[in-house]
Write an enzyme that holds these catalytic residues in place. Sequence first.
Site, PDB file in Angstrom:
ATOM      1  CD  GLU A 463      37.806  74.791 126.117  1.00 37.97           C
ATOM      2  OE1 GLU A 463      38.405  73.748 125.799  1.00 37.97           O
ATOM      3  OE2 GLU A 463      37.784  75.801 125.393  1.00 37.97           O
ATOM      4  CG  HIS A 533      30.580  80.942 117.871  1.00 38.31           C
ATOM      5  ND1 HIS A 533      30.928  80.189 116.779  1.00 38.31           N
ATOM      6  CD2 HIS A 533      31.748  81.319 118.456  1.00 38.31           C
ATOM      7  CE1 HIS A 533      32.252  80.117 116.694  1.00 38.31           C
ATOM      8  NE2 HIS A 533      32.770  80.788 117.706  1.00 38.31           N
TER       9      HIS A 533
END
Length: 733
Positions: A463, A533
């Site tokens: 990321e 999530h």
Amino acid sequence: MATTKVEPKIATAPSAAADKYEGLTPHHLIEIYRLMFLSRRIDDREIMLKRQQKIFFQISGAGHEALLVAAGVLLRPGYDWFYPYYRDRGLCLALGNTPYEMLLQAVGAADDPASGGRQMPSHWSNPKLNIVTGSSPTGTQFLQAVGCAEAGRYFNQHPGAAEKVDGDYRQFKEVSFNGDEVVYVSAGDGTTSQGEFWESMNTASNRKLPMLFLIEDNEYAISVPVEVNTAGGNISRLVAGFPSFHFAEVDGTDVLKSYAALKEAIDYVRDGKGPALVHGHVIRPYSHSLSDDEKLYRPEPERRLETERDPIKKFRAFLVSEGIADEAALHEVELDITDEVQEAADKAVSAAFPKPGTYLQYLYSPYLDPTSSAFETEPIRSALPAKPAGGEKTMADLINACLKDEMKRDERIVVFGEDVADCSREEYLRENQVKGKGGVFKLTSGLQAAYGSDRVFNSPLAEANIVGRATGMATRGLKPVVEIQFFDYIWPAMHQLRNELPVIRWRSYSGFSCPAVVRVAIGGYLTGGAIYHSQCGESIFTHTPGMRVVFPSNALDANGLLRTAIRCDDPVMFLEHKRLYRETFGRAQYPGPDYMIPFGKAKTVRLGHDVSVITYGALVPRALQAAQRMEREHNISVELIDLRTLSPYDWEAVANSVSKTHRALVAQEDTLSWGYGAEIAARIADELFDNLDAPVKRVAAKDTFVAYQPLVEDEILPQANDVYNALVELTEY
Ligand SMILES: Cc1ncc(C[n+]2csc(CCOP(=O)(O)OP(=O)(O)O)c2C)c(N)n1
Ligand SMILES: [Mg+2]
């Protein structure tokens, strides 16, 4: 080579000298000495000023001068691009920064051209010379340099994209590029331990980027010796396996050896063969900084040995022994420099400080205001399909449509992230062997097929790599619209998102800007999404000055707000709720390719007069259900405000509503404590106290993680029922 102020006397000028000295003439050699001595003199002067409390911090380039000046005279200011670190005074002087400019930064003067008095000394920045504003965190420069190199390549391949276009961020972004430009990035030995160093080597190698990495190995990272930072104690050995790289290891205290190694490396990069890494062994005679005393961790014999390798002493002796300059000539050079630095320091210490009240300047673009009516357009009627019944699109559809439209309109847009491409092995697509992926949620589906693999591509699974490269690209004038696959995995990019992307304009006094868009899939209610999530956490970014934060709740808003995000001149975090991507709630017809909603304008989803609910994202449909039930069961009329953008946010809409209803409920999906709603609630209590008939209430998730078991998930996340119960309590108060 930078021009000299003083023309030194050259005692002897042997005609064959140039060949003997790596192509450098006596004049060049003395110029290099001049720059090295100037660098050291400025450090010495700053140390004096710090002791007199006229400056507040000092970190020196002492011991690194030979390597850095050699790099500076070989590279091209305003042509190549530079991501230097704090020891690179010699480089910056060779490129054309003046002692006065450096000393203005040391005193924190208003006229400090690098940062307007905002950054510590040795945090170089000079837009004219292409020296890109640097920061204090070690290693964040690497991935930005990768993005910068990629942008240069992109503009060379798409020269039309560089054209100035009025009406969006492009109007305010000069783009320049050169076919054989080199992107320089440097750091110390300790900093090669940062993951971002390895991420940048990986991408530079994989894409054969025109980059020069310079590692200045002084064997210490503050007090930590190199063998602790680097396995085996030598970074050259560890990086040797990266394909396409040219590697060199050199005595960085030796001018000619440094010059030769760097010249070869730069030629390799400029010829387009790939990146290079030069590992220079240097010394650090002045401790880490003025706040450090190396006697605490380095014994006297080690320090003495180092002094013998002092590059200035060595080069001076070399010039004399080779008969290039005599003692008197060098002494004259040194006196002139001492005078020059003294003069610059005297001027700098009497320079004006930044004016009070200017601290907000350049937090955001001074040119383009995304809250203005320039970003307010109506949906185009002709864009609506003939049969309205068939035209309802999901949020996912309309985000995808916006990306497609904008990529067509603006060739500077590139899209990358994890899995965002249709298919990296593009021959599979070409041969119709596969349909293509286009994102784990399919939001970028079809973009690569439509616009090509150099505009839409997969990143490595890293990321920081995504956001760091985007920052470098946006600094050069591209418009990266990158994707973070799950908000839960944004944390490796945190350094770039907190300390770089939103800070660059402010810390460079608007010398640089990087208006990138970071799209992030966020939120829970997934029935089994669990801890990793389901996360929210928007307040971490609304708490970051310089970042615009958007959080739409429906398809039309997502389309219009994403377009504003892309066209505006600020960095934007665009939060997309996963649960809302394909929800029946909030579907809409395609509004055409120019539909925009300004930032900072809330939407009144439902008018009411008894109580206000202020919310955003997935709580909008849940609060709407609660409001309808309140009407049905209690005849209470609830006004529902969807903030839509969280930073900036529409305080006026909140104030108007609460002043009318006298009761306020702030609802958020994120955990209750220290969340976004706390700020809104506090401000209502602070500024609207006289208008309130009841305390401000909040509804939010429980202060824990989201569990996998759906019943426990339901219990943790705020439901319509929780909003309803809070409304009952609030209206009964
Ligand atoms: C991310 C981060 N961690 C810690 C620091 C504090 N710090 C500043 S410089 C430094 C050592 C850097 O060593 P090296 O890379 O070898 O460069 P040198 O100073 O020796 O030239 C440290 C730990 C920082 N600035 N940034
Ligand atoms: Mg070091």
